[in-house]
Design an enzyme around this catalytic site. Structure first.
Site, PDB file in Angstrom:
ATOM      1  N   GLN A 248      49.489  -0.479  13.132  1.00  0.00           N
ATOM      2  CA  GLN A 248      49.183  -1.560  11.778  1.00  0.00           C
ATOM      3  C   GLN A 248      50.074  -2.575  11.784  1.00  0.00           C
ATOM      4  O   GLN A 248      50.789  -2.806  10.861  1.00  0.00           O
ATOM      5  CB  GLN A 248      49.220  -0.675  10.514  1.00  0.00           C
TER       6      GLN A 248
ATOM      7  N   ARG B 161      38.790   0.502  -3.911  1.00  0.00           N
ATOM      8  CA  ARG B 161      40.205   1.106  -4.020  1.00  0.00           C
ATOM      9  C   ARG B 161      40.974   0.106  -2.986  1.00  0.00           C
ATOM     10  O   ARG B 161      40.757   0.066  -1.799  1.00  0.00           O
ATOM     11  CB  ARG B 161      40.166   2.613  -3.817  1.00  0.00           C
TER      12      ARG B 161
ATOM     13  N   ASP C 145      44.364  -0.500  -0.830  1.00  0.00           N
ATOM     14  CA  ASP C 145      45.310  -0.053  -0.234  1.00  0.00           C
ATOM     15  C   ASP C 145      46.649  -0.849  -0.140  1.00  0.00           C
ATOM     16  O   ASP C 145      46.595  -2.127   0.007  1.00  0.00           O
ATOM     17  CB  ASP C 145      44.948   0.615   1.273  1.00  0.00           C
TER      18      ASP C 145
ATOM     19  N   GLU D 254      46.204   0.387  -5.370  1.00  0.00           N
ATOM     20  CA  GLU D 254      47.367   1.558  -5.108  1.00  0.00           C
ATOM     21  C   GLU D 254      48.669   0.508  -5.000  1.00  0.00           C
ATOM     22  O   GLU D 254      49.092  -0.199  -4.257  1.00  0.00           O
ATOM     23  CB  GLU D 254      47.123   1.963  -3.825  1.00  0.00           C
TER      24      GLU D 254
HETATM   25  C1  NOJ Z   1      48.297   4.351   1.769  1.00  0.00           C
HETATM   26  C2  NOJ Z   1      47.136   5.245   2.104  1.00  0.00           C
HETATM   27  O1  NOJ Z   1      46.817   5.886   0.841  1.00  0.00           O
HETATM   28  C3  NOJ Z   1      47.654   6.114   3.083  1.00  0.00           C
HETATM   29  O2  NOJ Z   1      47.084   7.096   3.434  1.00  0.00           O
HETATM   30  C4  NOJ Z   1      47.911   5.047   4.354  1.00  0.00           C
HETATM   31  O3  NOJ Z   1      48.750   5.964   5.308  1.00  0.00           O
HETATM   32  C5  NOJ Z   1      48.963   4.099   4.196  1.00  0.00           C
HETATM   33  N1  NOJ Z   1      48.504   3.246   2.895  1.00  0.00           N
HETATM   34  C6  NOJ Z   1      48.890   2.931   5.062  1.00  0.00           C
HETATM   35  O4  NOJ Z   1      47.443   2.037   5.053  1.00  0.00           O
END
Ligand code: NOJ
Length: 513
Positions: free
Chosen positions: A159, A205, A207, A246
């Site tokens: 990532q 939502r 991230d 988040e």
């Molecule tokens: C938060 C997500 O909820 C989680 O599942 C993910 O692995 C990480 N962010 C990276 O995107």
């Protein structure tokens, strides 16, 4: 503020494991469509679907390869458009999962960005100026590209971090947040949002919403400016679209454009003390354990300042769980869960129920899948009924995406629907109560009436409703006089003339005259 959020009760769906309609052992969008009536019947009027986009699935889809394409394993874009339509026909809004901080290493932007020749995407990710130059304080990869440089990671190795710039720059390869190439990243994100909003999606939502600008200040002001800019687009062009972060820092996220922010399970924070305070010393001090070792003040000391500071800006979202968190059923029994959900569903803000929590699905100790590690045990296939694979899929049991709970008493929707005393029926009663009383919804006032160190019960007021919860195995009374009618209760509660007496493990909502 989108009006529909005020009365929203969300249901989070992990698409891999909700309902498989084509027999390949993995859930799909048509499966979600098939179960929309169930979602509605549960009293949920909004969905959050975890990433369902094209991906190599090294982080269960949070490694997006194409933001505008549904992953074939879930279906097609047309299936997702149908899902929006079918959901809307039932009064259900749908949030997709937006991953702004990173893409998959297989995204076409990154493939271009890795090239030695300069191109439109060269600065789309964070690169140092040379193969030998690493990045202090951040994970990075060198030696993988023709380009002379190392790239920053935002989470897993797969990532790479998208480039929104650096607020405090110490190296010449770091671009300022207002550099045209960093603005281009933001605009590309807005383009993705518009793509789905134009096709019927109701918002996102978001991230790791706080992870955009690097070396940001402690208030995340530069990241905040990006979200404010995005919110301006929403307010102007999509006023009914919602964004929920988040971030777990409402003072930052709600003041920078988010409509709601998740209160996540972080060791030692207020939310953690309610359901999952069991990692510190081996004991379990969760407030909802009936042995009474919890303390509501530990929750309130954390929550109240956050709530008071942000109540005019947006909402704090309480969750039963999510795909990153151990299911509450790991340690709480059915009665404990009923009381925990009763509180979560009567607090202000916008609550989220994680699929399967409504029947008390268990956390399973199983091997990792697609980068889940310890999170995998909270992602197992939904248990619908007593048929093969609990009605999740017609595939061979061995080929299911993840194994299922094989215990004799594994909960199912079918069994709990028939049992008037089940957790599922309690959740339905609670969501119905929330829909009936505007005082219980996102904007309704909230005031602590009785809370004391290591004492039960906890009593709070929401408008004309008094709410009391006693999770302990002992009778409790706060010496509170309450007149009115008990409009909902769990366990035994009496007004005994006028004093509110809470028997062990009880909950009451009293409507004053
Ligand atoms: C938060 C997500 O909820 C989680 O599942 C993910 O692995 C990480 N962010 C990276 O995107």
């Amino acid at each position: 503020m989108p009006n529909w959020l005020k009365n929203a009760v969300f249901y989070e769906i992990y698409p891999q494991t909700f309902k498989d309609t084509n027999g390949d052992g993995i859930g799909d969008l048509n499966g979600i469509i098939e179960k929309l009536d169930y979602v509605k019947d549960l009293g949920c009027n909004a969905l959050w679907i975890n990433p369902c986009f094209d991906s190599p699935f090294k982080d269960a889809g949070y490694d997006v390869r194409d933001y505008k394409k549904v992953a074939p394993r879930y279906g097609t874009n047309e299936d997702l458009y149908s899902l929006f339509d079918e959901a809307h026909a039932r009064g259900i809004h749908v949030l997709l999962d937006l991953v702004p901080g990173h893409t998959s290493e297989e995204h076409e932007w990154f493939i271009e960005s890795k090239k030695a020749e300069k191109n439109e995407y060269s600065n789309r990710y964070v690169w140092t100026g040379s193969w030998i130059q690493g990045i202090a304080g951040h994970p990075y990869i060198g030696g993988e590209a023709d380009r002379d440089g190392c790239y920053m990671l935002n989470f897993f190795k797969c990532q790479p971090a998208l480039n929104y710039g650096f607020l405090n720059r110490t190296e010449n390869w770091q671009l300022p947040p207002d550099h045209p190439d960093c603005i281009a990243t933001r605009e590309a994100l807005k383009d993705v949002m518009r793509f789905w909003l134009d096709r019927g999606c109701d918002g996102f939502r978001v991230d790791m919403a706080d992870s955009l600008v690097k070396e940001d200040d402690e208030n995340k002001s530069a990241t905040g400016r990006i979200w404010k800019n995005i919110r301006e687009m929403l307010d102007r062009d999509y006023p009914e679209a919602a964004i929920i972060s988040e971030w777990s820092n409402p003072e930052q996220s709600l003041k920078n454009g988010f409509h709601a922010d998740f209160y996540l399970d972080h060791q030692g924070n207020g939310y953690n003390t309610l359901l999952r305070d069991y990692e510190t010393d081996g004991g379990d001090h969760s407030y909802f354990k009936k042995d009474g070792k919890g303390d509501i003040m530990r929750f309130l000391h954390d929550y109240l300042p956050k709530y008071n500071a942000t109540r005019d800006d947006g909402y704090i979202s309480f969750i039963t769980c999510n795909h990153d968190t151990p299911r509450p059923g790991r340690t709480l029994d059915i009665n404990e869960l009923k009381l925990a959900y009763a509180m979560i569903l009567t607090l202000p803000g916008v609550p989220f129920i994680y699929y399967g929590d409504e029947i008390g699905m268990r956390y399973l100790d199983i091997p990792t899948k697609e980068g889940g590690y310890t999170r995998t045990g909270s992602r197992t296939p939904m248990q619908w009924d007593s048929s093969r694979n609990y009605g999740f899929s017609d595939a061979d049991t061995d080929s299911l995406y993840l194994p299922q709970d094989t215990s004799e008493d594994a909960p199912t929707v079918e069994a709990q629907l028939k049992d008037s005393d089940s957790l599922l029926n309690e959740v339905k009663a609670l969501t119905a109560l929330r829909h009936k009383y505007p005082d219980l919804q996102a904007d309704g006032s909230f005031e602590v009436v009785y809370a004391a160190d290591e004492r039960f019960p906890f009593v709070f007021r929401r408008g004309k409703l008094l709410i009391a919860v006693n999770p302990s195995a002992e009778k409790a009374s706060a010496g509170i006089t309450a007149t009115g009618e008990i409009v909902h209760q769990i366990g035994e509660v009496s007004l005994n003339g006028e004093e509110l007496i809470m028997k062990p493990q009880s909950f009451a909502v009293v409507e004053s005259e």
